[in-house]
Design an enzyme around this catalytic site. Structure first.
Site, PDB file in Angstrom:
ATOM      1  N   ARG A 143       0.785  -1.042   0.096  1.00 31.95           N
ATOM      2  CA  ARG A 143      -0.067  -0.447  -0.103  1.00 31.95           C
ATOM      3  C   ARG A 143       0.961   1.619   0.167  1.00 31.95           C
ATOM      4  NH1 ARG A 143      -3.684  -2.195   4.901  1.00 31.95           N
ATOM      5  NH2 ARG A 143      -1.503  -3.246   4.955  1.00 31.95           N
TER       6      ARG A 143
ATOM      7  N   ASN B  69       1.065   1.815   7.450  1.00 33.82           N
ATOM      8  CA  ASN B  69       0.804   0.976   5.814  1.00 33.82           C
ATOM      9  C   ASN B  69       0.647   1.507   4.557  1.00 33.82           C
ATOM     10  OD1 ASN B  69       0.683  -1.863   7.347  1.00 33.82           O
ATOM     11  ND2 ASN B  69      -1.521  -0.873   8.143  1.00 33.82           N
TER      12      ASN B  69
ATOM     13  N   LYS C 158      32.058  26.495   0.945  1.00 32.88           N
ATOM     14  CA  LYS C 158      32.065  25.652   1.076  1.00 32.88           C
ATOM     15  C   LYS C 158      33.234  25.606   0.882  1.00 32.88           C
ATOM     16  CE  LYS C 158      33.080  23.030  -2.214  1.00 32.88           C
ATOM     17  NZ  LYS C 158      34.257  22.698  -3.188  1.00 32.88           N
TER      18      LYS C 158
END
Ligand code: UD1
Ligand code: CA
Length: 531
Positions: free
Chosen positions: A48, A266, A389
């Site tokens: 599901r 589920n 960075k």
């Protein structure tokens, strides 16, 4: 925001914060000592979910579903459990995930998913369990706590011990779940699955959570008797309960008051509901420990993150992975921190950061992007529209506006001018820019790496710095300005600019031409170098 399916913070790397602590199995199989085996069921299809990813690998606040369950096992029992994870659907991925986060756990393969009873049978065979306690946990109940798990086991062990003890809870909507059928005197009679239940049984609101303790020997014996006579034609672990009761064995139920702990998942609707409940629990824990969370409904803190008292978390903030936030720091609003450390009293505003560290009292944002390898010193500043960075900023160093600082070091108390770019990449390799202490670099600079600016040096605005600037020097690297007097009057007569210029110099104004000004560029425009 999509959460990463893999558990490691960065691709190809295992983040230690996500590894579940589970010491090697040490408990001796000697007489008098009750051996403990924990079986985690993780082989189901999870149909599901309609997902390519096996259900138990779906992430919820910093761990996968099965990762949460294994973390709970580790917390409850430490090294005193031999853990078996049953895999089947997506076996390869689940196995490598388990190896990553719980390397001490053993994996048992259930090639065909023939039910939870079948899965447990396979686990017992593969672990060669013949005695002791066996704890069975569904792999999709991430909110179960170690405290409850231990309490379940304590109840199971009380007196002479039970044959089976299951975790139950009263829920408002028991749809889809196994119901606990009680005898007239309140004892457990059986568990009936939703699809096999009578209308009267469907009205029962006490549900089976999917967490059990068993006597190993009896479990093994009884599983052999479980049939597949049910709606799904599967071997149900839950059928063991009625079989034990019918043979006069003591079966107990531990009913938890906190039904959230039993929440399974589920489909994706249930997954979202579960995530929200877990978020609430995590936030409540931090608030009770002294953290201010301004809007708990929009604050998402992974179970692996840490926040110190008197930190303030503003709305719409995500603290993910191994992120830590120090005392008195203010984070958010609109901020995502992944595997990032924010020290005490720092401020991080409207920022996205990953693999960064922010020093004490430092200031970041609004609108900053800190990438891996960013390390900001005490009271450093990374301001608006700045990307960093692999960059180290010393104490009090500042990059206040509109800049890219990559593969760079900025020394203490230096100031980097607005609109600076470290030109770190030549198309093949990365190179470093090193700016010393107490330097002042001008606005709109390019630092073409590798390049160094010495301590106390200056650079002029608009410079493209390709050569090192010695300490204390001023680096100037830009075209010299020249003005061509009267150019507008000659080449743009009758425009608004010409009129304004005329007014400024006290000359005559041509009213007619002003309305039909020609604004095309031409050769002269290029010559003037205007922008
Ligand atoms: C199960 C229980 C139900 C309980 C509910 C709680 C059974 C028969 N029913 O139902 O009483 O209320 O959990 O959430 O046990 N799995 C395997 N191999 C299999 C089948 C399942 O490993 O062959 C695993 C799944 O991956 C999952 C767990 O067992 O982690 C439970 O299976 P699932 O199909 O979700 O059972 P439910 O129908 O939810
Ligand atoms: Ca389930």
């Amino acid at each position: 925001m999509a959460e990463r399916p893999a558990l490691s913070g960065r691709p190809g790397r295992i983040d230690p914060s996500r590894v579940v602590t589970m010491a090697p199995f040490t408990q001796a199989d000697t007489e008098g000592v009750r051996v403990r085996t924990v079986i985690v069921l993780a082989a189901g299809m999870g149909k599901r979910m309609k997902s390519d990813l096996p259900k138990v690998l779906h992430p919820v606040l910093g761990r996968t579903l099965v990762g949460h369950v294994l973390a709970t096992v580790g917390e409850a029992f430490g090294g005193d459990a031999r853990t078996v994870v049953v895999v089947g659907n997506g076996a390869e991925r689940v196995t490598s995930h388990v190896a990553e986060i719980a390397p001490e756990a053993v994996v048992a393969l259930q090639a065909e998913q023939r039910g939870t009873g079948h899965a447990v049978r396979i686990a017992l065979e593969s672990a060669k369990v013949t005695e002791g306690r066996v704890i069975v946990l569904n792999g999709d109940i991430p909110m179960l706590t170690a405290e409850t798990l231990r309490a379940l086991e304590r109840l199971h062990d009380e007196g002479d011990g039970a044959a089976a003890t299951m975790l139950t809870a009263e829920v408002d909507d028991p749809t889809g779940l196994g119901r606990i059928v009680r005898t007239v005197d309140g004892g457990v009679a059986k568990i009936v699955e939703h699809r096999d239940a009578t209308p009267e049984e469907l009205a029962i609101r006490e549900i089976n959570a999917g967490a059990y303790a068993f006597d190993g020997m009896l479990l093994q014996e009884t599983l052999a008797k479980v049939s597949t006579h049910n709606d799904q034609g599967e071997e149900y672990l839950t059928d063991v309960v009625a079989l034990l009761v019918d043979s006069g064995r003591p079966v107990r139920a531990y009913r938890t008051a906190d039904a959230d702990e039993t929440l399974g998942c589920n489909d994706r609707v249930e997954l979202a509901a579960l995530r929200a409940r877990l978020r609430d629990r995590v936030n409540e824990g931090w608030m009770r420990s002294g953290v201010s969370i301004i809007d708990p409904a929009t604050t998402w803190i992974d179970v692996t993150a840490r926040v110190e008292p008197d930190a303030v978390i503003e709305p719409n903030t995500h603290l993910r992975g191994s992120t830590t936030v120090g005392a008195g720091a203010v984070v958010g609003p609109d901020t995502s921190l992944i595997d990032t450390d924010v020290a005490a009293r720092a401020t991080v505003l409207r920022t996205h950061a990953q693999g960064a560290s922010v020093g004490e009292g430092a200031s970041v944002g609004p609108y900053a992007y800190l990438r891996p390898g960013t390390a900001l010193g005490t009271k450093a500043k990374v301001g608006t529209f700045v990307e960093t960075k692999n960059a180290q900023l010393g104490e009090g160093a500042k990059v206040p506006h509109l800049s890219y600082i990559g593969d760079a070091t900025v020394g203490e108390h230096s100031n980097v001018g607005a609109a600076t770019v470290t030109v770190n990449y030549d198309g093949v390799a990365k190179h470093r820019t090193v700016i010393g202490a107490h330097a002042r670099t001008g606005a709109d600079n390019m630092f073409v790496a590798p390049v160094e600016v010495g301590d106390g040096a200056y650079t002029a605005a608009g410079s493209v710095i390709t050569n090192d600037v010695p300490p204390g020097a001023l680096g100037v690297a830009r075209g010299k300005q020249r003005n061509i007097d009267g150019w507008v009057a000659r080449r743009r007569p009758g425009t608004a600019a010409a009129d304004a210029a005329a007014r400024a110099s006290g000359g005559p104004v041509d009213d007619e031409g002003a309305a039909s000004g020609d604004v095309r560029g031409d050769r002269a425009g290029e010559e003037a170098g205007g922008r």
